[in-house]
Design a protein around this motif. Structure first.
Motif, PDB file in Angstrom:
ATOM      1  N   GLN A  56     -22.809  24.728  86.312  1.00  0.00           N
ATOM      2  CA  GLN A  56     -22.155  23.949  85.259  1.00  0.00           C
ATOM      3  C   GLN A  56     -23.035  23.907  84.013  1.00  0.00           C
ATOM      4  O   GLN A  56     -22.562  24.044  82.895  1.00  0.00           O
ATOM      5  CB  GLN A  56     -21.883  22.533  85.768  1.00  0.00           C
ATOM      6  CG  GLN A  56     -21.483  21.526  84.704  1.00  0.00           C
ATOM      7  CD  GLN A  56     -19.995  21.546  84.411  1.00  0.00           C
ATOM      8  OE1 GLN A  56     -19.237  22.220  85.101  1.00  0.00           O
ATOM      9  NE2 GLN A  56     -19.577  20.825  83.392  1.00  0.00           N
ATOM     10  N   ASP A  61     -17.341  26.530  84.722  1.00  0.00           N
ATOM     11  CA  ASP A  61     -16.540  25.340  85.006  1.00  0.00           C
ATOM     12  C   ASP A  61     -16.562  25.024  86.509  1.00  0.00           C
ATOM     13  O   ASP A  61     -16.449  25.917  87.350  1.00  0.00           O
ATOM     14  CB  ASP A  61     -15.102  25.576  84.544  1.00  0.00           C
ATOM     15  CG  ASP A  61     -14.240  24.344  84.764  1.00  0.00           C
ATOM     16  OD1 ASP A  61     -14.720  23.236  84.456  1.00  0.00           O
ATOM     17  OD2 ASP A  61     -13.110  24.485  85.271  1.00  0.00           O
ATOM     18  N   GLN A  63     -14.715  22.067  87.561  1.00  0.00           N
ATOM     19  CA  GLN A  63     -13.696  21.035  87.736  1.00  0.00           C
ATOM     20  C   GLN A  63     -12.890  21.236  89.019  1.00  0.00           C
ATOM     21  O   GLN A  63     -12.418  20.264  89.625  1.00  0.00           O
ATOM     22  CB  GLN A  63     -12.737  21.046  86.536  1.00  0.00           C
ATOM     23  CG  GLN A  63     -13.324  20.446  85.261  1.00  0.00           C
ATOM     24  CD  GLN A  63     -13.541  18.953  85.409  1.00  0.00           C
ATOM     25  OE1 GLN A  63     -12.701  18.239  85.932  1.00  0.00           O
ATOM     26  NE2 GLN A  63     -14.687  18.466  84.944  1.00  0.00           N
ATOM     27  N   TRP A  64     -12.766  22.499  89.453  1.00  0.00           N
ATOM     28  CA  TRP A  64     -11.993  22.779  90.669  1.00  0.00           C
ATOM     29  C   TRP A  64     -12.617  22.120  91.915  1.00  0.00           C
ATOM     30  O   TRP A  64     -11.942  21.910  92.916  1.00  0.00           O
ATOM     31  CB  TRP A  64     -11.899  24.282  90.904  1.00  0.00           C
ATOM     32  CG  TRP A  64     -13.249  24.959  91.009  1.00  0.00           C
ATOM     33  CD1 TRP A  64     -13.968  25.502  90.008  1.00  0.00           C
ATOM     34  CD2 TRP A  64     -14.024  25.126  92.207  1.00  0.00           C
ATOM     35  NE1 TRP A  64     -15.163  26.011  90.473  1.00  0.00           N
ATOM     36  CE2 TRP A  64     -15.222  25.789  91.832  1.00  0.00           C
ATOM     37  CE3 TRP A  64     -13.840  24.781  93.544  1.00  0.00           C
ATOM     38  CZ2 TRP A  64     -16.217  26.115  92.752  1.00  0.00           C
ATOM     39  CZ3 TRP A  64     -14.827  25.102  94.468  1.00  0.00           C
ATOM     40  CH2 TRP A  64     -16.006  25.769  94.072  1.00  0.00           C
ATOM     41  N   SER A  66     -13.921  19.062  92.131  1.00  0.00           N
ATOM     42  CA  SER A  66     -14.034  17.608  91.964  1.00  0.00           C
ATOM     43  C   SER A  66     -13.825  16.861  93.276  1.00  0.00           C
ATOM     44  O   SER A  66     -14.569  15.928  93.612  1.00  0.00           O
ATOM     45  CB  SER A  66     -13.026  17.122  90.922  1.00  0.00           C
ATOM     46  OG  SER A  66     -13.291  17.700  89.671  1.00  0.00           O
ATOM     47  N   SER A  91     -20.178  16.796  85.763  1.00  0.00           N
ATOM     48  CA  SER A  91     -18.889  17.501  85.673  1.00  0.00           C
ATOM     49  C   SER A  91     -17.682  16.606  85.418  1.00  0.00           C
ATOM     50  O   SER A  91     -16.692  17.056  84.844  1.00  0.00           O
ATOM     51  CB  SER A  91     -18.646  18.299  86.963  1.00  0.00           C
ATOM     52  OG  SER A  91     -18.519  17.422  88.069  1.00  0.00           O
ATOM     53  N   PHE A  92     -17.707  15.339  85.823  1.00  0.00           N
ATOM     54  CA  PHE A  92     -16.533  14.477  85.656  1.00  0.00           C
ATOM     55  C   PHE A  92     -16.397  14.054  84.195  1.00  0.00           C
ATOM     56  O   PHE A  92     -17.390  13.860  83.483  1.00  0.00           O
ATOM     57  CB  PHE A  92     -16.645  13.231  86.526  1.00  0.00           C
ATOM     58  CG  PHE A  92     -16.398  13.486  87.991  1.00  0.00           C
ATOM     59  CD1 PHE A  92     -16.313  14.776  88.482  1.00  0.00           C
ATOM     60  CD2 PHE A  92     -16.248  12.431  88.888  1.00  0.00           C
ATOM     61  CE1 PHE A  92     -16.091  15.009  89.840  1.00  0.00           C
ATOM     62  CE2 PHE A  92     -16.030  12.648  90.243  1.00  0.00           C
ATOM     63  CZ  PHE A  92     -15.958  13.943  90.716  1.00  0.00           C
ATOM     64  N   ASN A  93     -15.156  13.890  83.763  1.00  0.00           N
ATOM     65  CA  ASN A  93     -14.858  13.361  82.430  1.00  0.00           C
ATOM     66  C   ASN A  93     -13.636  12.457  82.511  1.00  0.00           C
ATOM     67  O   ASN A  93     -13.125  12.194  83.601  1.00  0.00           O
ATOM     68  CB  ASN A  93     -14.651  14.505  81.421  1.00  0.00           C
ATOM     69  CG  ASN A  93     -13.583  15.497  81.873  1.00  0.00           C
ATOM     70  OD1 ASN A  93     -12.491  15.101  82.275  1.00  0.00           O
ATOM     71  ND2 ASN A  93     -13.907  16.787  81.816  1.00  0.00           N
ATOM     72  N   THR A  96     -10.636  13.759  84.522  1.00  0.00           N
ATOM     73  CA  THR A  96     -10.775  14.108  85.942  1.00  0.00           C
ATOM     74  C   THR A  96      -9.969  13.122  86.789  1.00  0.00           C
ATOM     75  O   THR A  96     -10.230  11.925  86.794  1.00  0.00           O
ATOM     76  CB  THR A  96     -12.257  14.066  86.359  1.00  0.00           C
ATOM     77  OG1 THR A  96     -13.017  14.939  85.508  1.00  0.00           O
ATOM     78  CG2 THR A  96     -12.419  14.510  87.801  1.00  0.00           C
TER      79      THR A  96
END
Length: 545
Positions: A56, A61, A63-64, A66, A91-93, A96
């Motif tokens: 990251q 990416d 996000q997959w 999470s 990675s979280f935003n 998410t």
């Protein structure tokens, strides 16, 4: 099968620079297998999340993954849980979706007997906090502020700032508890509370004026420099709102300024004096003496900060700053252009009727040796200080006109529009200086070097615009015998090399000079053809009255 560790991943990327994308794609496929397999241990999945966190940071990416990260966050072991929280933090935003699944997990970990589990949960919340998380967890965090462990209390205090940003409605009911932390038994918790309140006060200091007595007490008892910096900053923001506070701060800040060896704390104390304690002359003079040390220091950063703080004092006490005129003007020779600009900014406040000419001469010397935008700024500053407050400091307008003409002749000066405006403004408004002004304009019109410069530089041509207009408008001040020379300059064939709007002014004012010449010659004609280089063009009759 042996799974790759983070060290293996880093070594592999370094050894596959030419086919990095292919290697990383293969590693991500392996990581997916490690995370989705039900047979893998929590340790292997945690290592997989750690590798994803590294990828990251390289721009890939994750996000997959999470949901898998949330799974690792719920691991029973602290070592695995810590890596899960790390993966979530990077990675979280706000978008998410699985963040909502973390609420109960946070609540559970906040109740853990292990303070380090509580700590990593608070750290993660600070990084991924959303409106929903802030609303649902604020009560739990407030309860953590009462923990018997200082490690937990200080982290809970700090995360409250992020909660307030996301959920402002939490501020009012939880602020009393935050205020209590200013008197906590642990200095680190006090420092965290000071930090949070200082950040909140940046937006609206008046809401925290009631805390001034507490901060004043902390100022006098604490020895932590970083906490003192924050306290001094906050008190500086409160001083303009409560004048009595400034008077009370004179003694402790004087002691602080005189005794602290820390440059950062010293500067913040001086800055507080400059923004909220300027009515107290004694501490202002002390601050200026300390700033002198900043400006004379070899460290360019300290020199810049010293000049910056002097700018704050200049607004209220220009005479105190002017006492250091020589030192400030010396900074115009500095190699750092930001320092030169900051010193130039201070010049305006130091100018008086007595020293205007001396300061302008120094600036003129720098114009001749400077280049680029700084030369332009020097010329602008000369014009600014001379015309300030409707020429309040100007005692010799002839000297000013001569200075403007000298600036106009300097190659590379691209302030022609301002020079034109100043020449026209002074000569039109000051009647007594018109004869001298016309004389200087005639010299400009007849100056071959100036004309050549104007032909190449459109900004220099603006000065010739002013010269032609003024000579035509006040042509009755031309000396006997000058009319022919002026007409020759105005009607020369070379004028076609000037910009069109300047040519039109030349032609228009040549007619004015011709009329003036005809009147002064007692009705005798004057040869415009000869003046224009046309040989024996004959004399035009004088105009009818």
């Amino acid at each position: 099968m042996f799974e790759k560790t983070l060290s293996d991943l880093v070594k592999g990327i370094r050894s596959n620079k030419r086919r990095e994308a292919e290697f990383v794609s293969k590693c991500i496929a392996e990581i997916k297998d490690e995370l989705s397999s039900k047979d893998k241990s929590h340790s292997i999945k945690a290592t997989a999340v750690l590798k994803l966190a590294y990828l990251q940071m390289l721009g890939y990416d994750m996000q997959w993954a999470s949901f898998y990260i949330v799974e690792v966050m719920s691991s029973p072991g602290f070592a695995q849980k810590r890596l899960g929280y790390l993966g979530a933090s990077v990675s979280f935003n706000d978008d998410t979706e699985v963040v909502l699944l973390c609420t109960n997990m946070f609540k559970k970990d906040f109740q853990s007997p292990n303070p380090y589990e509580v700590g990593v949960a608070i750290n993660c919340l600070a990084n991924i906090c959303t409106v929903d998380l802030a609303r649902d967890l604020v009560a739990d965090v407030v309860s953590l502020m009462n923990s018997n462990r200082a490690y937990v209390r200080k982290k809970a205090v700090l995360v409250m700032y992020k909660i307030f940003l996301k959920f402002p409605d939490a501020l009012r009911p939880s602020f009393p508890k935050l205020k209590e932390k200013l008197e906590d038994r642990d200095s680190s918790a006090i420092s965290c509370a000071v930090n949070v309140i200082c950040e909140l006060a940046r937006k609206n200091p008046s809401n925290y004026l009631s805390l001034a007595p507490l901060f004043f007490k902390l100022l006098t008892v604490t020895s932590n420099n970083w906490m003192l910096i924050k306290i001094v900053k906050l008190l500086g923001a409160l001083c303009p709102l409560e004048p009595r506070l400034g008077k009370k701060l004179v003694e402790p800040l004087t002691n602080l300024i005189n005794t602290t060896p820390a440059k950062s704390l010293l500067y913040e104390a001086i800055h507080t004096v400059s923004v909220g304690m300027t009515p107290h002359l004694s501490i202002v003079q002390l601050s200026m003496e300390k700033l002198k040390g900043f400006v004379e220091d070899e460290d360019q950063n300290l020199k810049y900060l010293g000049l910056l703080a002097m700018g704050n004092f200049m607004k209220v006490h220009p005479r105190v700053v002017a006492e250091h005129k020589t030192m400030i003007l010396k900074c115009l020779n500095d190699e750092d252009i930001t320092i030169r600009h900051r010193a130039l900014d201070l010049v305006s406040g130091m100018v008086s009727k007595k020293n205007l000419m001396d300061i302008c001469r120094i600036l003129m010397d720098h114009v001749s040796t400077s280049e680029g935008s700084f030369r332009h700024d020097l010329v602008e500053k000369i014009i600014e200080v001379c015309s300030k407050e409707n020429y309040a400091c100007m005692t010799n307008f002839e000297w000013y006109i001569a200075t403007l003409c000298k600036l106009a002749r300097m190659p590379g000066v691209c302030n022609g529009h301002h020079l034109r405006q100043q020449l026209m403004d002074v000569i039109i408004r000051v009647r007594a200086v018109r004869p001298y002004g016309v004389k200087m304009m005639v010299e400009l019109l007849r100056d071959a070097d100036m004309f050549s410069q104007s032909s190449r530089d459109p900004t220099a041509a603006e000065v010739m615009y002013a010269a032609a207009w003024l000579v035509g408008e006040f042509s009755h001040f031309l000396e006997e015998g000058q009319h022919h020379a002026v007409l020759t300059a105005l009607l020369s064939a070379r004028v076609t090399s000037l910009p069109e709007h300047v040519q039109s002014v030349y032609l228009h004012n040549a007619l004015k000079v011709y009329v003036s010449a005809s009147k002064s010659s007692g009705g005798q004609g004057i040869s415009l053809g000869e003046a224009a280089g046309g040989g024996g063009g004959g004399s035009l009759p004088p105009p009818r009255p």
